[in-house]
Design a protein around this motif. Sequence first.
Motif, mmCIF file in Angstrom:
data_model
loop_
_atom_site.group_PDB
_atom_site.id
_atom_site.type_symbol
_atom_site.label_atom_id
_atom_site.label_comp_id
_atom_site.label_asym_id
_atom_site.label_seq_id
_atom_site.Cartn_x
_atom_site.Cartn_y
_atom_site.Cartn_z
ATOM 1 N N ASN A 1 -8.144 -0.963 -38.849
ATOM 2 C CA ASN A 1 -7.477 -1.276 -40.113
ATOM 3 C C ASN A 1 -8.314 -0.893 -41.327
ATOM 4 O O ASN A 1 -7.780 -0.743 -42.430
ATOM 5 N N MET B 1 1.654 2.102 -43.996
ATOM 6 C CA MET B 1 1.972 1.661 -42.637
ATOM 7 C C MET B 1 1.251 0.358 -42.303
ATOM 8 O O MET B 1 1.819 -0.542 -41.678
ATOM 9 N N GLU C 1 2.976 -2.436 -43.919
ATOM 10 C CA GLU C 1 4.258 -2.704 -43.268
ATOM 11 C C GLU C 1 4.083 -3.353 -41.898
ATOM 12 O O GLU C 1 5.075 -3.691 -41.240
ATOM 13 N N GLU D 1 2.816 -1.931 -39.250
ATOM 14 C CA GLU D 1 3.029 -0.979 -38.170
ATOM 15 C C GLU D 1 1.737 -0.731 -37.386
ATOM 16 O O GLU D 1 0.633 -0.907 -37.906
ATOM 17 N N LYS D 2 1.886 -0.296 -36.159
ATOM 18 C CA LYS D 2 0.751 0.054 -35.315
ATOM 19 C C LYS D 2 0.194 1.393 -35.792
ATOM 20 O O LYS D 2 0.932 2.382 -35.880
ATOM 21 N N VAL D 3 -1.082 1.435 -36.119
ATOM 22 C CA VAL D 3 -1.656 2.646 -36.713
ATOM 23 C C VAL D 3 -2.879 3.151 -35.956
ATOM 24 O O VAL D 3 -3.723 3.854 -36.535
ATOM 25 N N GLU E 1 -2.730 7.027 -36.035
ATOM 26 C CA GLU E 1 -2.752 7.530 -37.407
ATOM 27 C C GLU E 1 -4.058 7.204 -38.119
ATOM 28 O O GLU E 1 -4.579 8.023 -38.883
#
Length: 382
Positions: A241, A305, A308, A310-312, A315
């Motif tokens: 993160n 993302m 939001e 989301e799984k990152v 990315e």
Amino acid sequence: MNFSFNEDILFLKRNVKDFIQTEVEAVAMDIEKEDKIPDRIITMSKELGLFGLSIPEIYGGLGIGMVGKCALYEEIGATHNGYTTLIGAHTGIGTVGIVELGNKKQKEKYLPPMARGERIGAFALTEPSAGSNASNIKTTAVKKGDKYILNGTKHYITNATIADVFTVMAVTDSSKGAKGITSFIVEKDFPGFKVGAVESKMGLKGSQSAEIILEDCEVPEENVLGEVGKGYVNALKILTNGRAGLAARNLGSCQKLLDLSITYTEEREQFGVPIIEHQAVAHMIAEMAVEIEALRSFTYRVAWMVDEGEKVIKEAAMLKLYGSEVYNRVADKAVQVHGGIGYISDYPIERFFRDARITRIYEGTSEIQKNIIAGQLRKEYE
């Protein structure tokens, strides 16, 4: 996707930009020569709330999302990377673990003073035998009564010499491999804790990295961060993160290098014209600008993302890889554009060039990011 900033973020962004340009830049060469961030700059950073970027408002922080943080990190990245790293390590891996994984009591105890910059955070995972293979840590934690006794050595720990609160990974069950690692909140004043040798680095002057040594270090059971045995998973989450923020700091440095390069090539004349009128130089400037704009878009997409939920994993690894590689390419071109002056230590280009190199190594090497990306792609195609 909406990358626009609200009025609060725009206000903070303007204030941070003004502070960076007028205060930090004025002492950048002093930081480099003295290997120390001036106390006055630290105090002003506290007053601006920069130590509380990742901490919710309820605990005294700014309570902004990842897109907002990246907007501020981009401004912070446009100055001496030693200062940038001190702030980034505290607001990133130094505090995010407690924010995301801490229980109510832990958050109430640690986050308010960390938001004010009264207590600095650090993250202690790396060891002599555990770098890219982070699951190979040797530091142990043995439960005795209502305490854990930690023994081991960590190194390359950013902020180690000034930090008060460390997120430390240690093995609680050696029979379970990575699933036997636990996270702990360790204070510098706990019995058995000490800071070891300060490492002399190629760059990042002013950001002190050092060993931390745990010799029968007594950590209260209540300082277990998250669940016992989930420390390795927690570490990966904290690092993942934080990668958007690291990319934003790289982005700020890249933009600074482009600004310096354009100014220089407009002023410097060879063969009777500004050197930007020579195609070879103009093409380097154009290539820098294209890569920076691509990095900017990618950074804010991943930040969005994160906000939001989301799984990152994939990315974030892509962004960390791309952001650090772009920074190194931009820094290299900036040296080339500046010619001899870009190699002289009295000017900032040489400093950025040295500072850029660590970004391909710390918080996960470029090679590890490629492994993560490939692993995630394989899962998508199963």
